[in-house]
Design a protein around this motif. Structure first.
Motif, mmCIF file in Angstrom:
data_model
loop_
_atom_site.group_PDB
_atom_site.id
_atom_site.type_symbol
_atom_site.label_atom_id
_atom_site.label_comp_id
_atom_site.label_asym_id
_atom_site.label_seq_id
_atom_site.Cartn_x
_atom_site.Cartn_y
_atom_site.Cartn_z
ATOM 1 N N TYR A 229 36.291 27.615 39.180
ATOM 2 C CA TYR A 229 37.683 28.013 39.001
ATOM 3 C C TYR A 229 37.834 29.510 39.246
ATOM 4 N N LEU A 230 39.058 29.869 39.592
ATOM 5 C CA LEU A 230 39.428 31.269 39.822
ATOM 6 C C LEU A 230 40.590 31.626 38.908
ATOM 7 N N LEU A 231 40.507 32.798 38.303
ATOM 8 C CA LEU A 231 41.588 33.332 37.473
ATOM 9 C C LEU A 231 42.228 34.512 38.185
ATOM 10 N N THR A 232 43.562 34.577 38.138
ATOM 11 C CA THR A 232 44.281 35.726 38.690
ATOM 12 C C THR A 232 45.346 36.165 37.701
ATOM 13 N N SER A 233 45.751 37.419 37.815
ATOM 14 C CA SER A 233 46.803 37.954 36.953
ATOM 15 C C SER A 233 47.698 38.876 37.762
ATOM 16 N N ASP A 234 48.905 39.134 37.255
ATOM 17 C CA ASP A 234 49.843 39.990 37.961
ATOM 18 C C ASP A 234 50.433 41.020 37.013
ATOM 19 N N SER A 235 51.364 41.809 37.540
ATOM 20 C CA SER A 235 51.966 42.890 36.755
ATOM 21 C C SER A 235 53.073 42.383 35.838
ATOM 22 N N GLY A 236 53.345 41.076 35.837
ATOM 23 C CA GLY A 236 54.361 40.524 34.953
ATOM 24 C C GLY A 236 53.809 39.769 33.768
ATOM 25 N N GLY A 237 52.508 39.906 33.497
ATOM 26 C CA GLY A 237 51.903 39.229 32.353
ATOM 27 C C GLY A 237 51.601 37.772 32.583
ATOM 28 N N ASN A 238 51.438 37.358 33.828
ATOM 29 C CA ASN A 238 51.180 35.959 34.149
ATOM 30 C C ASN A 238 49.725 35.755 34.561
ATOM 31 N N ILE A 239 49.085 34.720 34.020
ATOM 32 C CA ILE A 239 47.708 34.345 34.358
ATOM 33 C C ILE A 239 47.741 32.961 34.991
ATOM 34 N N LYS A 240 47.026 32.780 36.106
ATOM 35 C CA LYS A 240 46.996 31.496 36.791
ATOM 36 C C LYS A 240 45.573 31.023 37.008
ATOM 37 N N TYR A 241 45.402 29.697 36.860
ATOM 38 C CA TYR A 241 44.138 29.041 37.180
ATOM 39 C C TYR A 241 44.229 28.514 38.615
ATOM 40 N N TRP A 242 43.124 28.609 39.359
ATOM 41 C CA TRP A 242 43.072 28.100 40.726
ATOM 42 C C TRP A 242 41.767 27.330 40.922
ATOM 43 N N SER A 243 41.837 26.298 41.744
ATOM 44 C CA SER A 243 40.640 25.550 42.114
ATOM 45 C C SER A 243 39.937 26.267 43.264
#
Length: 526
Positions: free
Chosen positions: A189-203
């Motif tokens: 899995y891959l984790l990403t984040s942005d400048s708006g406080g959002n975290i996303k999981y990716w395959s």
């Protein structure tokens, strides 16, 4: 035997021998960019002239694997058939024929002799820049190192081929600017984040899995997985460090103790220890089980920009806006060394995946520096590239094999760095204009009149003058009131700058005269 293209040999996009190289027994033709009669005067064979740089690490990897059969602790002279020296390696002469004996960095140290200098990647193998490009905020190699994934300021993923550096994919991932990305240790899995406080999981196929909102909508600057991949940690501008449960997608604990924005965080590679750095100049060590602060390091005098654990688990690397890089030994909780080499704030650091004493660092001014610490290392930079990028280097990642370094910058470019060929000095301190000055190192100052072309010399957002400084290794400043260009460097460097600026102004003046001529001709005809 095919030639190794692993060291930035330009190869054709199609129609070449296996392995991407050129057979030493085959005569070159126009397919490889040399003169020939393949065009036949038609002018339609542009595709045959297309060349792409290639970093093919399969050939040296196979060489390392096959030569392991001959590597014995007491018989190292048989490491490579026909080799010489205590380690069994042939002396690398200044000729491209010896490229075929160059292995991967992990293979150079097999046999007892560690050679960290092979990790000083000073050759710019390729520069990538997508259409409608934006500043590259973070990047990461995919599992296996086959591709490079970058995140830009518009929240878009860009996928590049890690062998021939070709563009593969661009897709929208976040609504706001990227801040960081991190793969799990099992690479599932891959984790990403942005400048708006959002975290996303990716395959692994870059398909979205889950989205979380946290840190009160503040930018999330760093993410890191626990050694078991069951937890991960995040930090943001709300001055908190948060521990998350991976499977349940819920927040477990909030670590409070920093007095300002938390800029970086990383989980220990094998223990339940979290390290974080903040805008309050402090580096803190946390126990994620209890949420308590284990220790606080007061070594920096400005914002701590990055922290990085060494894979041995004993060394902690920190960088700051005070232009210093510090190495701590957490077994004794003491500072091992303080490294000075950057003239602007340090924005990125990365340990080498093979040699535990080697790491790279990038600065706000685009400087890229390689360091080698430890018993045989030094507190002085091992290799330095003054203008690797025109602007700040926001992130850098080593290829898992250690033979490539990818850097992403605010100048909207992603660059791939590799080792030099035998006998070349490109990218080293004594290369370029300093080497042809004939030993003249006296620094002089000069001025050059610009007239009405001040904006032409500066360029869009200073791109022209910054690129010229990087190429000529001089310091330049435009006095817009007096309309002069101030140059600081050696006599040879100043002469080169004047020639280049003069040629630029001459081209601009000639184009303006042509425009005026066309304008006048139009009225005459009317």
């Amino acid at each position: 035997m095919t030639d190794l293209s692993a060291y930035c040999r330009p190869v054709a996009s199609s129609g070449g021998p296996p392995g991407g190289g050129i057979s030493p027994h085959k005569k070159r033709d126009s397919t490889y960019g040399t003169s020939g009669d393949a065009d036949n005067g038609n002018g339609n064979d542009n595709k045959a002239e297309l060349k792409r740089r290639c970093i093919d690490y399969h050939t040296p990897a196979v060489l390392d694997l096959t030569s392991r059969l001959y590597r014995k602790p007491n018989r190292r002279s048989h490491a490579i058939p026909g080799g010489s020296g205590s380690a069994g390696y042939p002396f690398l002469q200044c000729h491209t024929n010896y490229l075929r004996w160059m292995g991967l960095p992990v293979g150079e140290g097999v046999g007892g002799d560690v050679i960290p200098s092979v990790a000083f990647l000073t050759y710019c193998a390729h520069v990538t820049r997508a259409k409608n490009s934006n500043p590259v905020m973070c990047l990461s190699w995919t599992p296996g190192g086959r591709r490079l994934l970058t995140g830009n300021q518009e929240g878009e993923f860009t996928l590049w081929d890690g062998v021939n550096f070709s563009f593969e994919l661009i897709m929208s991932a976040h609504d706001q600017s990227f801040r960081c990305m991190a793969w799990s240790h099992n690479q599932n899995y891959l984790l990403t984040s942005d400048s708006g406080g959002n975290i996303k999981y990716w395959s692994p196929s870059i398909a979205p899995v889950k989205s979380l909102d946290s840190h009160d909508g503040q930018p999330i600057h760093a993410l890191s997985f626990s050694p078991t991949d069951t937890k991960f940690v995040s930090c943001g501008d709300d001055a908190t460090v948060r521990v998350w449960d991976w499977a349940d997608h819920r927040e477990e604990r909030v670590l409070e103790g920093h007095g300002w924005d938390v800029k970086c965080v990383q989980w220990h590679p094998r223990s339940s220890v979290i390290c974080s750095g903040s805008k309050d100049n402090l580096v803190k060590l946390w126990d994620p089980r209890t949420g308590g602060c284990l220790s606080t390091l007061y070594g920096h005098k400005n914002t701590v920009t990055k922290v990085a654990w060494n894979d041995n688990g004993n060394w902690l690397l920190t960088s700051s806006r005070d232009q210093l890089i510090k190495v701590y030994d957490i077994r004794a909780m003491k500072e091992l060394c303080s490294l000075k080499g950057h003239h602007k704030e340090v924005t990125s650091i990365a340990w080498h995946p093979v040699y535990e004493t080697v790491f790279a660092s990038g600065g706000m001014d685009g400087t890229l520096i390689y360091w080698n610490i430890g018993p045989k290392g030094s507190e002085e930079p091992a290799a330095k590239i003054p203008y690797a990028h025109d602007m700040a280097i926001w992130d850098m990642k080593w290829h898992p094999a250690g033979h490539l370094l990818a850097t992403g910058s605010n100048d909207r470019q992603t660059k791939f760095w590799a080792r030099n060929r035998p006998g070349t000095k490109q990218g080293l301190d004594d290369d370029g204009l300093d080497a042809v000055d004939g030993g003249d190192t006296e620094i002089m100052q000069a001025e050059m009149e610009l007239g009405n072309h001040v904006g032409i010399v500066i360029g869009r957002r200073g791109a022209t003058i910054i690129a010229m400084q990087r190429q000529t290794k001089t310091k330049m400043h435009v006095d817009q009131i007096r309309r002069v260009l101030q140059i600081e460097g050696t006599a040879r460097q100043i002469e080169t700058v004047k020639k280049r600026v003069g040629a630029l102004l001459e081209r601009v003046s000639s184009s303006e005269q042509e425009d005026r001529g066309h304008f006048g001709g139009g009225f005459g005809g009317f």
